[in-house]
Design a protein around this motif. Structure first.
Motif, PDB file in Angstrom:
ATOM      1  N   ARG A 291      23.927  -1.340   1.376  1.00  9.26           N
ATOM      2  CA  ARG A 291      22.595  -1.761   1.114  1.00  9.26           C
ATOM      3  C   ARG A 291      21.538  -0.667   1.658  1.00  9.26           C
ATOM      4  N   CYS A 292      20.863  -0.505   0.920  1.00 11.51           N
ATOM      5  CA  CYS A 292      19.598   0.516   1.154  1.00 11.51           C
ATOM      6  C   CYS A 292      18.116   0.201   0.663  1.00 11.51           C
ATOM      7  N   LEU A 293      16.952   0.428   1.101  1.00  7.79           N
ATOM      8  CA  LEU A 293      15.711   0.325   0.775  1.00  7.79           C
ATOM      9  C   LEU A 293      15.401   1.331  -0.403  1.00  7.79           C
ATOM     10  N   ASN A 294      14.955   0.774  -1.380  1.00  7.32           N
ATOM     11  CA  ASN A 294      14.476   1.821  -2.770  1.00  7.32           C
ATOM     12  C   ASN A 294      13.464   2.539  -2.307  1.00  7.32           C
ATOM     13  N   PRO A 295      13.243   4.029  -2.109  1.00  7.92           N
ATOM     14  CA  PRO A 295      12.213   4.543  -1.720  1.00  7.92           C
ATOM     15  C   PRO A 295      11.028   4.336  -2.563  1.00  7.92           C
ATOM     16  N   VAL A 296      11.132   4.010  -3.705  1.00  5.00           N
ATOM     17  CA  VAL A 296      10.127   3.824  -4.844  1.00  5.00           C
ATOM     18  C   VAL A 296       9.501   2.681  -4.732  1.00  5.00           C
ATOM     19  N   THR A 297      10.314   1.430  -4.807  1.00  4.37           N
ATOM     20  CA  THR A 297       9.885   0.258  -4.958  1.00  4.37           C
ATOM     21  C   THR A 297       9.809  -0.544  -3.551  1.00  4.37           C
ATOM     22  N   LYS A 298      10.424   0.134  -2.515  1.00  2.00           N
ATOM     23  CA  LYS A 298      10.338  -0.649  -1.222  1.00  2.00           C
ATOM     24  C   LYS A 298      11.176  -1.873  -1.353  1.00  2.00           C
TER      25      LYS A 298
ATOM     26  N   LEU B  64      29.021  -1.624 -10.579  1.00  2.87           N
ATOM     27  CA  LEU B  64      28.646  -0.372  -9.868  1.00  2.87           C
ATOM     28  C   LEU B  64      27.264   0.322  -9.753  1.00  2.87           C
ATOM     29  N   ARG B  65      26.388  -0.908 -10.304  1.00  2.00           N
ATOM     30  CA  ARG B  65      24.979  -0.255 -10.064  1.00  2.00           C
ATOM     31  C   ARG B  65      24.258  -1.055  -9.123  1.00  2.00           C
ATOM     32  N   TRP B  66      23.073  -0.307  -8.743  1.00  2.16           N
ATOM     33  CA  TRP B  66      22.306  -0.859  -7.318  1.00  2.16           C
ATOM     34  C   TRP B  66      21.483  -2.217  -7.919  1.00  2.16           C
ATOM     35  N   VAL B  67      21.683  -3.164  -7.423  1.00  2.00           N
ATOM     36  CA  VAL B  67      20.678  -4.475  -7.626  1.00  2.00           C
ATOM     37  C   VAL B  67      20.182  -5.083  -6.449  1.00  2.00           C
ATOM     38  N   SER B  68      18.902  -5.195  -6.992  1.00  2.05           N
ATOM     39  CA  SER B  68      17.875  -5.851  -5.887  1.00  2.05           C
ATOM     40  C   SER B  68      18.284  -6.986  -5.111  1.00  2.05           C
ATOM     41  N   ARG B  69      17.928  -7.153  -3.944  1.00  5.76           N
ATOM     42  CA  ARG B  69      18.358  -8.409  -3.058  1.00  5.76           C
ATOM     43  C   ARG B  69      17.966  -9.744  -3.892  1.00  5.76           C
ATOM     44  N   GLN B  70      16.787  -9.759  -4.493  1.00  5.47           N
ATOM     45  CA  GLN B  70      16.481 -10.920  -5.184  1.00  5.47           C
ATOM     46  C   GLN B  70      17.167 -11.310  -6.343  1.00  5.47           C
ATOM     47  N   GLU B  71      17.821 -10.101  -6.958  1.00  7.87           N
ATOM     48  CA  GLU B  71      18.789 -10.389  -8.155  1.00  7.87           C
ATOM     49  C   GLU B  71      20.118 -11.067  -7.707  1.00  7.87           C
ATOM     50  N   VAL B  72      20.671 -10.606  -6.552  1.00  4.34           N
ATOM     51  CA  VAL B  72      22.007 -10.958  -5.996  1.00  4.34           C
ATOM     52  C   VAL B  72      21.833 -12.443  -5.561  1.00  4.34           C
ATOM     53  N   ARG B  73      20.706 -12.483  -4.911  1.00  2.00           N
ATOM     54  CA  ARG B  73      20.316 -14.259  -4.181  1.00  2.00           C
ATOM     55  C   ARG B  73      20.201 -15.088  -5.551  1.00  2.00           C
ATOM     56  N   ASP B  74      19.436 -14.540  -6.395  1.00  2.00           N
ATOM     57  CA  ASP B  74      19.291 -15.541  -7.649  1.00  2.00           C
ATOM     58  C   ASP B  74      20.704 -15.809  -8.223  1.00  2.00           C
ATOM     59  N   ALA B  75      21.496 -14.751  -8.615  1.00  2.00           N
ATOM     60  CA  ALA B  75      22.717 -14.992  -9.170  1.00  2.00           C
ATOM     61  C   ALA B  75      23.698 -15.889  -8.233  1.00  2.00           C
TER      62      ALA B  75
END
Length: 119
Positions: A94-101, A53-64
């Motif tokens: 899915r959302c765009l993190n406003p800080v990290t983009k 239930l935590r937000w995960v970056s697209r790259q982390e999901v893709r790598d897993a």
């Protein structure tokens, strides 16, 4: 429930998942078979479940998911298609993190948020 209804985008594509009713896979010109797409969907969902239930970056999901699905084009297609869709009993946000983009994903169990009510 209304909040969830408004978050789910409408799509006019014609190919639907047999494993996950209501999920539009793509239009009929998809280069991957529905079986391969469904397998990639399962792997992505499992990766998001492990995030608990935590937000995960697209790259982390893709790598897993990459450990199980070798076709990165297929993974990119599935990640793009799954954003803000109901898949089985889950809502994939899915959302765009406003800080990290950076695009981030989170899995939300619909049945836990909206338990079936007794009549």
């Amino acid at each position: 429930m209304l909040e969830l209804k408004f978050q789910v985008p409408k799509d006019s594509s014609t190919l639907y998942s047999s494993q996950y009713p209501g999920l539009v896979l793509s239009d009929t010109s998809c280069r991957w078979s529905p079986k391969r797409v469904e397998m990639a969907i399962r792997v992505v969902i499992q990766a998001l479940k492990r995030a608990e239930l935590r937000w995960v970056s697209r790259q982390e999901v893709r790598d897993a998911a990459r450990a199980y699905i070798g076709d990165t084009g297929l993974l990119d297609f599935v990640l793009k298609s799954l954003g803000n869709h109901v898949v089985g009993k889950y809502f994939i946000r899915r959302c765009l993190n406003p800080v990290t983009k950076v695009l981030e994903y989170c899995l939300q169990d619909i049945l836990c948020k909206f338990p079936k009510q007794e009549e």
